[in-house]
Design an enzyme around this catalytic site. Structure first.
Site, PDB file in Angstrom:
ATOM      1  N   GLY A 350       0.815  -1.199   0.000  1.00 36.01           N
ATOM      2  CA  GLY A 350       0.000   0.000   0.000  1.00 36.01           C
ATOM      3  C   GLY A 350       0.850   1.250   0.000  1.00 36.01           C
ATOM      4  N   PRO A 352       2.578   4.942   1.117  1.00 37.27           N
ATOM      5  CA  PRO A 352       3.271   5.298   2.365  1.00 37.27           C
ATOM      6  C   PRO A 352       2.312   5.923   3.375  1.00 37.27           C
ATOM      7  CG  PRO A 352       4.433   6.155   0.429  1.00 37.27           C
ATOM      8  CD  PRO A 352       3.120   5.663  -0.049  1.00 37.27           C
ATOM      9  N   GLY A 355       0.172   2.914   7.789  1.00 33.83           N
ATOM     10  CA  GLY A 355       0.299   2.152   9.029  1.00 33.83           C
ATOM     11  C   GLY A 355       0.756   0.726   8.864  1.00 33.83           C
ATOM     12  N   SER A 673      -8.169   3.335 -17.434  1.00 31.86           N
ATOM     13  CA  SER A 673      -9.518   3.494 -16.886  1.00 31.86           C
ATOM     14  C   SER A 673     -10.202   4.790 -17.320  1.00 31.86           C
ATOM     15  CB  SER A 673      -9.478   3.419 -15.349  1.00 31.86           C
ATOM     16  OG  SER A 673      -8.691   4.464 -14.829  1.00 31.86           O
ATOM     17  N   LYS A 716     -11.780   5.596  -5.949  1.00 31.95           N
ATOM     18  CA  LYS A 716     -12.424   6.446  -6.956  1.00 31.95           C
ATOM     19  C   LYS A 716     -13.815   6.874  -6.504  1.00 31.95           C
ATOM     20  CE  LYS A 716      -9.896   4.405 -10.844  1.00 31.95           C
ATOM     21  NZ  LYS A 716      -9.967   3.563 -12.053  1.00 31.95           N
TER      22      LYS A 716
END
Length: 772
Positions: A350, A352, A355, A673, A716
Site C-alpha cells: 500500500g 506510504p 500504518g 480506466s 475512486k
C-alpha cells in the site's frame, strides 16, 4: 637501657627490624596523635605489629609484646589525610606496661640487649647464612642498592642478620618469631631454614623460565608470557583444560541445538583447544562459537492466545483496516486450534503512511511475541541476507540471523520493510536470497553462509511491506500472501486524527488536553485543504505544526487554552494548499468527469475535448502516459466507427483537428480506466450533446465499444463522493467491489453498471446523439 615511656603506633602486615629504614602510612586517629606527640618530643616511637591485620581499632591484647623503637626521619602529609612517615629501626624492646590508652597508646618499654658471642660454630653458621643470601640475590632476589653493602659487611653481625631477615619473603608471624628470638644462634638456624626454602623456590622459577625459553625461542613477548604460564601450570599439576573451555562446553549443551549444529559446535571447540594460544584463528573460532550458543535454537515466546484480547489490542492501536485485522485474527484462531501452524509470510502492500509498519508491531503485541524490524531499502549485497563465508575477515551472519538473535526467541514477528526497494548489482541478488527464508516449505532449514548449519525459521511470522508490487520478483511475490492497504477515507482520517494523532502530538509538545481544542470541522478542513495522501503521515506533521505554534503562544503570552477554528488554519499553516474538484455549473459539451486512482487516494479529473479546423489530427495534452494516449486513440477509433449512427458527416474529421486535454497538466497521468471518459467527451464534442455535470465515470474501452473492468474502485468512489457527484458509471464486472464502499457513501450515490459505450452515452449525455 633503663625503662622509658614512648608513644606506640600499631602497624599492619609489617615487622620493623633494627637498622631497617622503612616508609609507613598512617591514617588512624590514634596513630596520628601518637606521631604528633613523638614529633613534639624526641621523634621516637615504638612500632608494634598487630596479630590480625583486619582489626581497625586494636587493643593491647591485639598487639605483640615485642616491637622496635624507631626514629622518625621524614614526614609527608598527603591531601587525603594520609601521612607517610620514613622510620629507621633502632632497638628491639619488650613492652612492660601500657601507661596510657587514650587518646593514643603510650607504653613503658625495656630494651632487649643483643650480643654476638664468637665461636667456631656460630661463625660458620653466620657465613653460611650470608652465602645463602648471596645465592638468593644471584637467583634474582631483589635487594636495594643502598642496603646491599650493609648486609654483606660482617663487622656488625647483629645488624647484618636483622637486614637479611627484613629482606626475606616471610609471613608476618614468621618475621615476628625472628624479632622475638633472643638467642642469636637459634635465630641464625631459623634464618638458614627460611633461606634454604627461598633458594628452592627461586631455583624452580629459574628452571621454569629456562625451560620455557628453550621451547619458544625468539617468539613475541606475548607468546612468551603465555607459554611461561602454561609451563607453570604444568609444573603445578593444573589441568590443561582452561576454565573458558569448560564454560563454552556448558553453554553449547545449554543452547539445546539440533544434533548436527551441536556436533559442529563441539568440533570447533575441539579445534580451539588444540590451537596454540598465539594463533590468529582463535578469535574467529571463538566468535563463531559465541554466535552458535547465543542463538535461540529452542527458546519460544509462549503465551495463551486470546482472540478477543488480540482484537481489542488491534482496535486500540489502529482505526479501520478491518480486512487486515480479520486476516490476523484468522491466523490467531488457527494457531490456537492447531497448536502449531506453518510460518506465515504476509505482504502488506500500500501507499506510504497507511500504518503498515506500526500494524506489524501491534500484531506482535497481540500475539505476545517479540518484534524485529529489518529495513531492506537499498540493500544490494546478498551477504546482507545470508551472511559472509567464515573465510572472510570480519565475517558475520546475515541480517535475518542477527534479527533472530536480537529477538531472543525463534518465533518472533519479523518485519521485512520496503521489500520492493531491494536492489541488485555485482554482489548478488538479495531478493533471490530471500526466497528460501520466505518459503514455508524450505525455511525450516534456512542456510546462512556464516553459520554453515541450518536454522529453523518455520516458527517465525514474516511480514513484508511494499509500496508497489511491480518491482518484486514474481518468484518472491508468489511466496507471500498479499494484503492490500487501500488508503484511508476522509472519514477514517478524521477518526485517526481525533483519536490517535492529536492526543499523541499534544502530549509530545508538552501540552495538556484542556490547553488545545481542535473541533472536527477544523480537522476535516485540515485533511481536505492541507493534505493529499493515502496515509496520515503528512496529516500528523500538520497537527504537530499547530501544536508547536500553540505551545509557543502559551509559553510567550501565558494563554491558558486555545481553540483552533477552521478560519485559524491559515494563521497556523499558511494558505490552502489543495482545492477540491468542483462540479461544473451547467451541463457542458465536450467535458466529462473521470475517476482516477493515485497513491494518495482517488481523484476526479475533467476530460475536455474540442474540434477545430485542421487536417484530422488527434492532439493529446495534460502529461498523459502511453497507456492513456492509446486509450484516447481507441476512443476516437470507436467514435469514427459509430459516426454513421449519428447525424454527423462521415468525413467530419478530415477537415477538423480533435484536441483532448486533461487539466492539471503538470501531474503525470496514465492507465486505461479513462477510456470511456475520453470517448464520452469526444462524442459529446462531435455531436454537440452536453454531458451531465453531476455524473462521473471510469472504465476501459475497446474498439468495439465494450467497457472493461478496472481497479481502485473504492478510492475512486470516495473521491467522487467528496467532490459532490451523485451518479457514477462503473463497469458491470466491478459491481462486486461495492461491498468495500462505506454504507453512507453507497446511500448518497446512484450507481449504474454498464457493459457497452451505448449504455454509457445513454446515461452520460443529456440527449441521445442520434436525436441531434
Amino acid at each position: 637501657m633503663p625503662k622509658v615511656q614512648l608513644p606506640l603506633i600499631p602497624i599492619r602486615d609489617l615487622v620493623i627490624f633494627p637498622n631497617a629504614v622503612v616508609p609507613i602510612s598512617i591514617k588512624r586517629s590514634r596513630s596520628v596523635q601518637a606521631l604528633e606527640d613523638a614529633l613534639v618530643k624526641e621523634k621516637k616511637v615504638v612500632l608494634v605489629t598487630q596479630k590480625k591485620e583486619n582489626v581497625d581499632s586494636p587493643f593491647p591484647e591485639d598487639l605483640y609484646s615485642v616491637g622496635t623503637i624507631a626514629s622518625v626521619t621524614q614526614v609527608h602529609r598527603l591531601p587525603d589525610d594520609v601521612i607517610t612517615v620514613l622510620v629507621s629501626g633502632e632497638k628491639r624492646v619488650q613492652i612492660i606496661k601500657y601507661a596510657k590508652l587514650e587518646p593514643f597508646f603510650k607504653v613503658e618499654v625495656e630494651e632487649i640487649s643483643e650480643t654476638y658471642i664468637s665461636d667456631p660454630e656460630t661463625d660458620s653458621l653466620l657465613h653460611t647464612v650470608v652465602e645463602q643470601f648471596k645465592q638468593c640475590v644471584a637467583l634474582g632476589k631483589a635487594v636495594s642498592v643502598e642496603t646491599a653493602p650493609a648486609i654483606f659487611d660482617l663487622s656488625d653481625p647483629v645488624r647484618t642478620i636483622d637486614l637479611i631477615t627484613f629482606n626475606l619473603d616471610l609471613k608476618t608471624s614468621e618475621k615476628q618469631q625472628l624479632l622475638e628470638a633472643l638467642d642469636f644462634r637459634s635465630r641464625l638456624e631459623k634464618i638458614s631454614e627460611f633461606l634454604a626454602r627461598e633458594i628452592s623456590i627461586l631455583q624452580a622459577a629459574r628452571q621454569i623460565q629456562e625451560k620455557t625459553s628453550e621451547e619458544i625461542g625468539k617468539m613475541a613477548k606475548e607468546a612468551f608470557l603465555r607459554e611461561q604460564l602454561k609451563t607453570i601450570e604444568k609444573e603445578l599439576g593444573i589441568k590443561e583444560e582452561r576454565e573458558e573451555f569448560a564454560d563454552l562446553e556448558k553453554q553449547i549443551k545449554a543452547a539445546k541445538m539440533p544434533k548436527d549444529a551441536e556436533e559442529r559446535a563441539f568440533k570447533e571447540l575441539g579445534r580451539l583447544k588444540k590451537m596454540p594460544p598465539f594463533s590468529p584463528e582463535i578469535s574467529y573460532i571463538r566468535t563463531y562459537l559465541d554466535w552458535l550458543v547465543s542463538l535461540p535454537w529452542s527458546k519460544k515466546s509462549e503465551s495463551e492466545i486470546n482472540i478477543k484480547a488480540a482484537e481489542k489490542t488491534l482496535n486500540e492501536d489502529h482505526y479501520g483496516l478491518n480486512k487486515i485485522k480479520e486476516r490476523i485474527l484468522e491466523y490467531l484462531a488457527v494457531q490456537k486450534l492447531a497448536g502449531k501452524g506453518r510460518g506465515q509470510i504476509i505482504c502488506f502492500a500500500g501507499p506510504p503512511g497507511v500504518g503498515k509498519t506500526s500494524l506489524g508491531k501491534s500484531i506482535a503485541k497481540a500475539l505476545g511475541r517479540n518484534f524485529v524490524r529489518m529495513s531492506l531499502g537499498g540493500v544490494r549485497d546478498e551477504a546482507e541476507i545470508r551472511g559472509h563465508r567464515r573465510t572472510y575477515v570480519g565475517a558475520l551472519p546475515g541480517r535475518i540471523i542477527q534479527g533472530i538473535k536480537n529477538a531472543g526467541t525463534k518465533n518472533p514477528v519479523f518485519m521485512l520493510d520496503e521489500i520492493d526497494k531491494v536492489g541488485t548489482d555485482f554482489r548478488g541478488d538479495p531478493s533471490s536470497a530471500l526466497l528460501e527464508a520466505l518459503d514455508p516449505e524450505q525455511n525450516n532449514a534456512f542456510s546462512d553462509h556464516y553459520l554453515e548449519v541450518p536454522f529453523d525459521l518455520s516458527d517465525v511470522m514474516f511480514i513484508t511491506t511494499a509500496n508497489m508490487l511491480d518491482t518484486i520478483p514474481p518468484a518472491l511475490l508468489d511466496r507471500m500472501e498479499v494484503i492490500s492497504f487501500p488508503g484511508y477515507t476522509e472519514e477514517e482520517k478524521l477518526h485517526i486524527a481525533n483519536d490517535y494523532l492529536l492526543p499523541k502530538q499534544i502530549e509530545a509538545h508538552g501540552l495538556k488536553k484542556s490547553q488545545l481544542k481542535v473541533p472536527e470541522e477544523t480537522l476535516k478542513a485540515l485533511i481536505s485543504r492541507y493534505t493529499r495522501e493515502a496515509g496520515v503521515r503528512n496529516l500528523e506533521r500538520e497537527i504537530a505544526t499547530i501544536c508547536r505554534k500553540v505551545a509557543k503562544e502559551i509559553a510567550e503570552d501565558g494563554m491558558k487554552s486555545t481553540k483552533v477554528e477552521t478560519t485559524d488554519l491559515k494563521k497556523y499553516l499558511g494558505p490552502t494548499r489543495f482545492e477540491s474538484w468542483a462540479i461544473e455549473k451547467k451541463d457542458e459539451v465536450g467535458v466529462a468527469a473521470g475517476l482516477a486512482w493515485t497513491e494518495s487516494g482517488g481523484e476526479v479529473l475533467s476530460v475536455e475535448a474540442t474540434l477545430m479546423p485542421g487536417k484530422g489530427n488527434l492532439i493529446l495534452t495534460g502529461h498523459l502516459g502511453d497507456v492513456m494516449k492509446e486509450s484516447a486513440t481507441a476512443a476516437l477509433s470507436y467514435a469514427r466507427s459509430k459516426v454513421s449512427d449519428w447525424k454527423v458527416p462521415e468525413d467530419f474529421y478530415s477537415n477538423k483537428d480533435i484536441h483532448v486535454h486533461v487539466p492539471s497538466g503538470a501531474i503525470p497521468k496514465d492507465g486505461p480506466s479513462a477510456g470511456i471518459t475520453m470517448a464520452t467527451a469526444l462524442i459529446s464534442a462531435i455531436t454537440k450533446a452536453p454531458v451531465r455535470r453531476e455524473l462521473g465515470m471510469t472504465g476501459e474501452i475497446t474498439l468495439r465499444g465494450k467497457v472493461l473492468e478496472i481497479g481502485g474502485v473504492k478510492e475512486k468512489v470516495l473521491a467522487a463522493h467528496r467532490a459532490g457527484l451523485t451518479t457514477l458509471l462503473l463497469p458491470k464486472r466491478n459491481e462486486k467491489d461495492l461491498e468495500e464502499i462505506p454504507a453512507k457513501t453507497r446511500k448518497d450515490i446512484k450507481f449504474y453498471f454498464v457493459e457497452t459505450m451505448d449504455e454509457v452515452l445513454n446515461h452520460a449525455l443529456t440527449h441521445s446523439p442520434t436525436s441531434n
